[in-house]
Enzyme design. Structure first.
Site, mmCIF file in Angstrom:
data_model
loop_
_atom_site.group_PDB
_atom_site.id
_atom_site.type_symbol
_atom_site.label_atom_id
_atom_site.label_comp_id
_atom_site.label_asym_id
_atom_site.label_seq_id
_atom_site.Cartn_x
_atom_site.Cartn_y
_atom_site.Cartn_z
ATOM 1 N N SER A 12 8.423 11.882 -0.503
ATOM 2 C CA SER A 12 8.728 12.216 0.710
ATOM 3 C C SER A 12 8.176 13.645 -0.218
ATOM 4 C CB SER A 12 9.962 12.098 0.009
ATOM 5 O OG SER A 12 10.661 10.891 0.596
HETATM 6 N N1 SAH Z 1 11.497 7.532 -2.296
HETATM 7 C C1 SAH Z 1 10.062 7.702 -3.445
HETATM 8 C C2 SAH Z 1 9.570 7.648 -1.827
HETATM 9 C C3 SAH Z 1 10.384 6.069 -0.625
HETATM 10 S S1 SAH Z 1 9.441 5.375 0.957
HETATM 11 C C4 SAH Z 1 9.882 8.398 -3.704
HETATM 12 O O1 SAH Z 1 10.147 9.793 -3.697
HETATM 13 O O2 SAH Z 1 8.259 8.313 -4.114
HETATM 14 C C5 SAH Z 1 9.923 3.943 1.276
HETATM 15 C C6 SAH Z 1 10.264 2.809 0.517
HETATM 16 O O3 SAH Z 1 11.195 1.738 0.483
HETATM 17 C C7 SAH Z 1 8.717 2.616 0.291
HETATM 18 O O4 SAH Z 1 8.152 2.147 -1.192
HETATM 19 C C8 SAH Z 1 9.130 0.837 0.790
HETATM 20 O O5 SAH Z 1 8.731 -0.114 -0.063
HETATM 21 C C9 SAH Z 1 11.345 1.339 0.724
HETATM 22 N N2 SAH Z 1 11.453 0.075 1.559
HETATM 23 C C10 SAH Z 1 11.427 0.160 2.701
HETATM 24 N N3 SAH Z 1 12.093 -0.391 3.455
HETATM 25 C C11 SAH Z 1 12.922 -1.342 2.308
HETATM 26 C C12 SAH Z 1 14.203 -2.675 1.367
HETATM 27 N N4 SAH Z 1 14.435 -3.188 3.213
HETATM 28 N N5 SAH Z 1 14.651 -2.566 0.660
HETATM 29 C C13 SAH Z 1 13.799 -1.738 -0.573
HETATM 30 N N6 SAH Z 1 12.845 -1.126 -0.171
HETATM 31 C C14 SAH Z 1 12.430 -0.929 1.082
#
Ligand code: SAH
Length: 220
Positions: free
Chosen positions: A68
């Site tokens: 993000s």
């Molecule tokens: N907060 C993170 C960025 C997250 S991007 C950082 O600081 O780097 C969103 C993430 O959500 C991705 O890695 C994706 O794999 C995860 N995601 C999507 N759907 C999900 C689910 N149902 N359960 C767990 N993780 C999920």
């Protein structure tokens, strides 16, 4: 994994500039500002993205996901009203950058991502920063983490079309959840559960997150 080394100083001055930027953008919480200052973002972005680590935009990471935009990490953490008594659930570990920021302020962080490879890489980074109050696991975060519920705070960093019911159920009374909601146009929502269990929802701003996908990733 980047080791601490000669680039540290460069990184430290970038981080000081970054602090100034966050203050200018209206981040007021000292806890949040300090947490962002002490987590080296360069460690969390792919090597070729390191020069852009502190640019205020989302960057591509492994598994087709994104880390993000830093302002949003600060803003979402501030809106979470987090302190060192809180047990926190994070859905969407990604690189572990937001996790590290939460871990600097909260008591204990439980974090889930559907990609095992992302979870392992995030754990390694947290370990090298000597962050020890985080437990990570691969899984479907939309189901929450029932064995550890209830949570004082829940942070979701992928967009759901609706707020998953298990997350609402696993939010403690008096708890706060920050979650992007919507399929096309997304809104960042702040959900507060009153002492009587009643929910109050507030829309904070328009955002763009990768989608919350049901189930665990099959191969990774
Ligand atoms: N907060 C993170 C960025 C997250 S991007 C950082 O600081 O780097 C969103 C993430 O959500 C991705 O890695 C994706 O794999 C995860 N995601 C999507 N759907 C999900 C689910 N149902 N359960 C767990 N993780 C999920």
């Amino acid at each position: 994994m980047p080791e601490l080394g000669p680039r540290d100083h460069e990184d430290a001055s970038q981080r000081a500039e970054f602090q100034l930027f966050l203050r200018q953008r209206g981040i007021r919480s000292n806890n949040v500002l300090r947490a962002l200052e002490t987590v080296p973002r360069t460690m969390f972005v792919p090597d070729e993205m390191a020069p852009h680590a502190y640019a205020d935009r989302a960057l591509p990471i492994a598994c087709g996901q994104t880390i993000s935009q830093p302002f949003l990490v600060a803003y979402m953490t501030e809106q979470l009203e987090l302190n060192d008594t809180h047990k926190v659930l994070e859905v969407g570990t990604g690189t572990g950058y937001q996790t590290a920021v939460l871990a600097r302020i909260g008591r204990r962080i439980y974090t889930i991502d559907r990609y095992r490879t992302l979870v392992s890489a995030a754990e390694a980074r947290l370990q090298s920063l000597r962050i020890t109050n985080v437990t990570a696991m691969p899984g479907d975060g939309a189901q929450g983490w029932p064995a550890q519920a209830p949570f004082d705070r829940i942070m979701v960093t992928a967009a759901a079309d609706q707020i998953p019911k298990p997350l609402i159920d696993q939010l403690a009374e008096g708890g706060i959840m920050i979650i992007p909601v919507g399929t096309g146009d997304q809104r960042l929502m702040k959900v507060v559960k009153g002492e009587d269990g009643k929910l109050t929802e507030k829309s904070l701003m328009a955002v763009r997150f990768v989608p919350l996908v049901a189930g665990r990733a099959a191969s990774l």
